[in-house]
Scaffold this motif. Sequence first.
Motif, PDB file in Angstrom:
ATOM      1  N   LEU A  64       0.835  -1.211   0.000  1.00 41.53           N
ATOM      2  CA  LEU A  64       0.000   0.000   0.000  1.00 41.53           C
ATOM      3  C   LEU A  64       0.864   1.253   0.000  1.00 41.53           C
ATOM      4  N   GLU A  65       1.873   1.265   0.884  1.00 36.95           N
ATOM      5  CA  GLU A  65       2.753   2.423   0.970  1.00 36.95           C
ATOM      6  C   GLU A  65       3.575   2.589  -0.300  1.00 36.95           C
ATOM      7  N   THR A  66       3.999   1.491  -0.887  1.00 31.91           N
ATOM      8  CA  THR A  66       4.754   1.565  -2.146  1.00 31.91           C
ATOM      9  C   THR A  66       3.906   2.215  -3.237  1.00 31.91           C
ATOM     10  N   LEU A  67       2.684   1.744  -3.366  1.00 30.73           N
ATOM     11  CA  LEU A  67       1.802   2.267  -4.410  1.00 30.73           C
ATOM     12  C   LEU A  67       1.411   3.727  -4.142  1.00 30.73           C
ATOM     13  N   TRP A  68       1.294   4.084  -2.861  1.00 34.01           N
ATOM     14  CA  TRP A  68       0.980   5.477  -2.529  1.00 34.01           C
ATOM     15  C   TRP A  68       2.182   6.382  -2.776  1.00 34.01           C
TER      16      TRP A  68
ATOM     17  N   ASP B 147      -6.842   4.618  -1.881  1.00 32.28           N
ATOM     18  CA  ASP B 147      -7.671   4.338  -3.055  1.00 32.28           C
ATOM     19  C   ASP B 147      -6.841   4.653  -4.293  1.00 32.28           C
ATOM     20  N   LEU B 148      -7.343   4.255  -5.456  1.00 31.96           N
ATOM     21  CA  LEU B 148      -6.655   4.578  -6.696  1.00 31.96           C
ATOM     22  C   LEU B 148      -6.559   6.093  -6.851  1.00 31.96           C
ATOM     23  N   ALA B 149      -5.417   6.583  -7.284  1.00 34.05           N
ATOM     24  CA  ALA B 149      -5.245   8.028  -7.472  1.00 34.05           C
ATOM     25  C   ALA B 149      -6.282   8.577  -8.446  1.00 34.05           C
TER      26      ALA B 149
ATOM     27  N   THR C  46       4.591   6.069  -4.708  1.00 36.47           N
ATOM     28  CA  THR C  46       4.958   6.165  -6.123  1.00 36.47           C
ATOM     29  C   THR C  46       3.814   6.711  -6.976  1.00 36.47           C
ATOM     30  N   GLY C  47       2.721   7.131  -6.333  1.00 36.87           N
ATOM     31  CA  GLY C  47       1.681   7.872  -7.028  1.00 36.87           C
ATOM     32  C   GLY C  47       0.540   7.079  -7.609  1.00 36.87           C
ATOM     33  N   GLU C  48       0.565   5.754  -7.510  1.00 38.05           N
ATOM     34  CA  GLU C  48      -0.517   4.960  -8.085  1.00 38.05           C
ATOM     35  C   GLU C  48      -1.763   4.987  -7.208  1.00 38.05           C
ATOM     36  N   LEU C  49      -1.560   5.040  -5.896  1.00 43.40           N
ATOM     37  CA  LEU C  49      -2.646   5.220  -4.941  1.00 43.40           C
ATOM     38  C   LEU C  49      -2.596   6.618  -4.358  1.00 43.40           C
ATOM     39  N   ALA C  50      -3.691   7.016  -3.739  1.00 42.94           N
ATOM     40  CA  ALA C  50      -3.754   8.281  -3.008  1.00 42.94           C
ATOM     41  C   ALA C  50      -4.498   8.021  -1.706  1.00 42.94           C
ATOM     42  N   ILE C  51      -4.386   8.952  -0.775  1.00 38.73           N
ATOM     43  CA  ILE C  51      -5.100   8.835   0.501  1.00 38.73           C
ATOM     44  C   ILE C  51      -6.457   9.498   0.336  1.00 38.73           C
ATOM     45  N   ALA C  52      -7.502   8.681   0.364  1.00 41.00           N
ATOM     46  CA  ALA C  52      -8.856   9.202   0.179  1.00 41.00           C
ATOM     47  C   ALA C  52      -9.338   9.950   1.402  1.00 41.00           C
ATOM     48  N   ARG C  53      -8.930   9.470   2.589  1.00 44.82           N
ATOM     49  CA  ARG C  53      -9.339  10.096   3.846  1.00 44.82           C
ATOM     50  C   ARG C  53      -8.574   9.424   4.986  1.00 44.82           C
TER      51      ARG C  53
END
Length: 403
Positions: A167-171, A189-191, A173-180
Amino acid sequence: MPAPLLISNADARRLFLERHALSMAASPDFCADRTLALVKHLGFVQLDSINTVERAHHLILFSRAPGYSRDHLADLHHERRDLFEHWTHDASLIPMEFYPHWRHRFAAAKAKLADNPRWQERIGADGANVIRKVRTRIRRDGPAMARDFEDKGKGSWWGWGPSKTALETLWRTGELAIARREGFEKVYDLAERVIPDDIRRERPSLTASTDFLCREALARLGFATPQEIAAFWRLMPIERVRAWAAQALKRGAVIEVAIEDVEGATRKALALPDIEAHIAEAPEPPATLRFLSPFDPAIRDRARAARLFGFDYRIEVFVPEKKRRYGYYVLPLLEGDRFIGRADVKAHRAEGRLEVKGFWSEPGIKLTKAREAGIRRALTGLARFTGTPEIDADAALRRARAG
């Protein structure tokens, strides 16, 4: 080359405090839009989970705007998508329009994490497959927290099992984002479902992002060395900032200034060419006393606070108890353009009590009746904000008066 423009210590303090939104007149009327304007003025607001008095992001905003409500920040981040969460020097909420300039950080993080042995140890030998599974699950089932995965690791939501690392890797590196955030736990969640499409489509070059980030950092600091500019966002290596500064000086986009410190010595720094106009417009900070967060951006750079204000402050949260000089959660106290003291404070929410465990005046500062009354007013406002109306400060102030 002309001599650097000399900025007196008094002018430097006034401009610095205005740039850090500490010259704002207190207003009980505040709203989400004004909170957004305040975050934009600061550049970002740091997130921190420590709740001894109040979490850093809320206390930073409250100390500038007594009418601030915690709901404002949640609305701006979770609902309106005017802010996004990512790293500056630490986890922060950042104006959404800055997101395109974080793309270069995402790319750098991808390379860095791939070569990080500790990261690879956390995610395990089958890391690529773990990342693929996490990505697929979020795309199929929607937002998720680390606790939603069985391999969450030791501890509760802070455990770093393989899926949390994915999760942290994907966040990062920009693939995920923090929705809340839920109870301060990240919801990933997905960026593409969090970041507005027009923002995601922007792809500034590294040169454009370097120029933007350096100028924006300098604008918010008022004046700064290349090292201080690089430290503001923590997005660029110092070599790149030095190269930008050299080119900006050549083309007149910045000027050299000499900043007078509290002892009368001067130190060279950079400033935008209109710094004299900003100094002339900067108001005197209000004489009202206010407590700042230990993580406040105005004191984040300990050396700079000491030079400008003669205030030597160290966060002792991470210092072993026996080695602390003052206490665990010590709030600096600002009066006008000077720091006059610090207090070790704790909010006992179950009891509705705000405890001042210790108070220390700065050298040469007398705890007069008028000043003590101002301290008590500041504590009353803080107690109201933290939901701890009973103020337990008499013993600490009595010890401070006794010297």
